[in-house]
Write an enzyme that holds these catalytic residues in place. Structure first.
Site, PDB file in Angstrom:
ATOM      1  N   GLY A 146      60.855  61.646 -23.129  1.00  0.00           N
ATOM      2  CA  GLY A 146      61.468  60.488 -23.773  1.00  0.00           C
ATOM      3  C   GLY A 146      60.609  59.938 -24.891  1.00  0.00           C
ATOM      4  O   GLY A 146      59.955  60.688 -25.628  1.00  0.00           O
TER       5      GLY A 146
ATOM      6  N   ARG B  47      56.129  61.223 -23.356  1.00  0.00           N
ATOM      7  CA  ARG B  47      56.608  60.906 -24.703  1.00  0.00           C
ATOM      8  C   ARG B  47      56.500  62.171 -25.554  1.00  0.00           C
ATOM      9  O   ARG B  47      55.567  62.957 -25.392  1.00  0.00           O
ATOM     10  CB  ARG B  47      55.758  59.800 -25.332  1.00  0.00           C
ATOM     11  CG  ARG B  47      56.275  59.363 -26.691  1.00  0.00           C
ATOM     12  CD  ARG B  47      55.298  58.500 -27.475  1.00  0.00           C
ATOM     13  NE  ARG B  47      55.874  58.150 -28.784  1.00  0.00           N
ATOM     14  CZ  ARG B  47      55.164  57.723 -29.820  1.00  0.00           C
ATOM     15  NH1 ARG B  47      53.855  57.595 -29.719  1.00  0.00           N
ATOM     16  NH2 ARG B  47      55.764  57.447 -30.962  1.00  0.00           N
ATOM     17  N   HIS B  48      57.452  62.369 -26.460  1.00  0.00           N
ATOM     18  CA  HIS B  48      57.399  63.534 -27.350  1.00  0.00           C
ATOM     19  C   HIS B  48      56.058  63.602 -28.086  1.00  0.00           C
ATOM     20  O   HIS B  48      55.360  62.599 -28.221  1.00  0.00           O
ATOM     21  CB  HIS B  48      58.545  63.459 -28.360  1.00  0.00           C
ATOM     22  CG  HIS B  48      58.500  62.191 -29.167  1.00  0.00           C
ATOM     23  ND1 HIS B  48      57.615  62.002 -30.201  1.00  0.00           N
ATOM     24  CD2 HIS B  48      59.183  61.035 -29.046  1.00  0.00           C
ATOM     25  CE1 HIS B  48      57.774  60.793 -30.702  1.00  0.00           C
ATOM     26  NE2 HIS B  48      58.714  60.177 -30.008  1.00  0.00           N
ATOM     27  N   GLY B  49      55.734  64.779 -28.603  1.00  0.00           N
ATOM     28  CA  GLY B  49      54.489  64.968 -29.342  1.00  0.00           C
ATOM     29  C   GLY B  49      54.580  64.418 -30.756  1.00  0.00           C
ATOM     30  O   GLY B  49      55.566  63.763 -31.120  1.00  0.00           O
TER      31      GLY B  49
ATOM     32  N   ALA C 153      52.633  62.056 -27.274  1.00  0.00           N
ATOM     33  CA  ALA C 153      52.422  62.891 -26.086  1.00  0.00           C
ATOM     34  C   ALA C 153      51.901  62.108 -24.885  1.00  0.00           C
ATOM     35  O   ALA C 153      51.414  62.687 -23.915  1.00  0.00           O
ATOM     36  CB  ALA C 153      51.483  64.072 -26.379  1.00  0.00           C
TER      37      ALA C 153
END
Ligand code: NAG
Ligand code: NAG
Length: 484
Positions: free
Chosen positions: A366, A88-90, A409
């Protein structure tokens, strides 16, 4: 130590302006978060999808770059041959929608100050009215600097944990796939920069476009499968009644209690408030912590009981939109699940033919909305009873807590091992899964490792009979009937 932040001002009788000034100066003194700040650390376990990664992995607070090897990870006669990571994005900014709601709430507080002209309505409401908003529309969900740091540090830890896979020679063979959203593309780039730092400590990283493995490839059909599944879009996303329990909880007794309390605290008529505005105030407490590392005065609006209710509201939405609420939520992620196993299959085949594994490391960037359906598809974090608007108390011990599963994240990693036993010449392949760098016991056996064949066998149905074209197709009208 504890800072004497805004809370103490609430009961004072001093004029509002003086209070606001005192507040701002006290914030200036203590705005940088002290470790163990009681208010924030009491609330942060309930921040849901806005939880900081280090709050799920507390050891990272003291040394964010040191890999913590889970003792259950295989070693010895088993060598990791491939790693597939979903990331997952930060940490990100609030979305434009969230910022709009925050501005609306802020406007309410300011109108109360300037409109009434009375000095008595001071305290937290006045302090918040004077507190700068700090978020603008352009920020709209973008990755923040702390988010880049989340990714660089994750890269450094993973590279140290799996040195053979992240070897310098394998760098050109890294495969990066990402959702088209800025925060995900930027997360992929920051991850690559972290790897660069691992190979060339001290050297500034080049532009991602100039890196050997190239920039991440965008693939929304894979990373945002939910946007491409017609059945999900019609029956859940665009269906006004699909999130019935979320809406019912917003007007239920637990939320009513908070609404009344906040109305008193902020001196705003209860009719001007609603669950969405309360929720955005709580989100702002979490955003200020995650993005700026400060204890926000917005946190002073809430106590732990409020936080638990607001966490449940967030989890309810995830449950009905991304989790077990509807079968299509998880079935729509079959494509991604099958893609992971295609990579693993290929690595097994290549290894059996004594060929080098063509893609030893696959990194896919994602969203929480990418990870939750996949984990649900695989049977994780499933409670006996569904989460509803009416069983808040019964669900206090629930497994489905998004803050524990998908903080910023967050990452789900499949590690494929090739194992050789000196005594028996038979070679075999094993798999481990890691969620947020901790071994995730397999859903079918509760063991920390599985034979690859056993895992595939357990998920046989998903691997063989879940076709997106069928799963995501809308039920057809019976045209034969129409023609009669
Ligand atoms: C919307 O959701 C409700 C509740 O799950 C369901 O009964 C209904 O059939 C859905 N509507 C559509 C158009 O799918
Ligand atoms: C369509 O409707 C007819 C008449 O009710 C029924 O006999 C037939 O089985 C239906 N077909 C499908 C595919 O549901």
């Amino acid at each position: 130590m504890l800072c004497g932040c805004p809370g103490v001002l609430r009961t004072s009788a001093a004029p509002a302006a003086a209070l606001a000034a005192a507040l701002l100066s006290s914030l200036a003194r203590c705005s940088l978060l002290e470790p163990g700040d009681a208010v924030v650390s009491a609330l942060s376990p309930y921040f849901g999808t806005k939880t900081r990664y280090e709050d799920v992995n507390p050891a990272l607070r003291s040394d964010p770059e040191a890999p913590r090897r889970d003792p259950r990870l295989l070693e010895g006669s088993c060598t990791p041959v491939q790693l597939v990571a979903l990331i997952r994005h930060g940490t990100r900014y609030p979305t434009a929608k969230q910022i709009r709601k925050l501005r609306q709430l802020h406007g309410l507080l300011q109108a109360r100050r300037s409109g009434g002209g009375d000095g008595e309505a001071g305290g937290l409401g006045a302090a918040l009215a004077a507190w700068p908003l700090g978020y603008a529309d352009w920020m709209d969900g973008q990755l923040v600097e702390k988010g880049r740091l989340d990714m660089r540090r994750l890269a450094l830890r993973l590279a140290a944990l799996f040195p053979a896979l992240f070897s310098r020679e394998n760098y050109g063979r890294l495969r990066l796939v990402t959702s088209s959203k800025h925060r995900c593309v930027d997360s992929g780039a920051a991850f690559l920069q972290g790897l660069w730092q691992h190979y060339h400590p001290g050297l500034p990283p080049p532009d991602v476009a100039d890196m050997e493995c190239g920039p991440p490839r965008i693939n929304d059909k894979l990373m945002r499968f939910f946007d491409h599944c017609e059945k999900f879009l019609t029956e859940v996303e665009r269906n006004e009644t699909a999130l019935y329990h979320v809406e019912a909880f917003k007007t239920g007794p637990e939320m009513q209690t908070i609404l009344k309390k906040v109305s008193d605290t902020l001196q705003v008529p209860v009719n001007d408030l609603n669950a969405d505005l309360i929720q955005v105030a709580f989100f702002t407490c979490s955003f200020d912590l995650a993005i700026k590392g400060i204890k926000s005065p917005w946190c002073d609006v809430f106590d732990v009981d409020d936080a638990k209710v607001l966490e449940y509201l967030n989890d309810l939405k995830q449950y009905w939109k991304r989790g077990y609420g509807y079968t299509i939520n998880s079935r729509s992620s079959c494509t991604l699940f099958q893609d992971i196993f295609r990579h693993l299959d290929k690595a097994v085949e290549q290894k059996q033919r004594s060929q080098p594994v063509s893609s030893p490391v696959i990194l896919q960037f994602g969203h929480a909305e990418t990870l939750l359906p996949l984990l649900s598809l695989m049977g994780y974090f499933k409670d006996k009873e569904p989460l509803t608007a009416y069983n808040y108390e019964e669900q206090v011990q629930r497994k489905f807590r998004s803050g524990h599963i998908v903080p910023y994240a967050s990452n789900l990693i499949f590690v494929l091992y090739h194992c050789e036993d000196a005594k028996t010449p038979k070679e075999e392949f094993q798999v481990q899964m890691l969620l947020n760098e901790k071994v995730l016991p397999l859903a079918h056996s509760q063991e920390t490792v599985s034979l690859y064949e056993d895992l595939k066998n357990h998920y046989k149905d998903i691997l063989q009979s879940c076709q997106t074209s069928e799963e995501c197709a809308l039920p057809k009208m019976n045209s034969t009937f129409d023609e009669l």
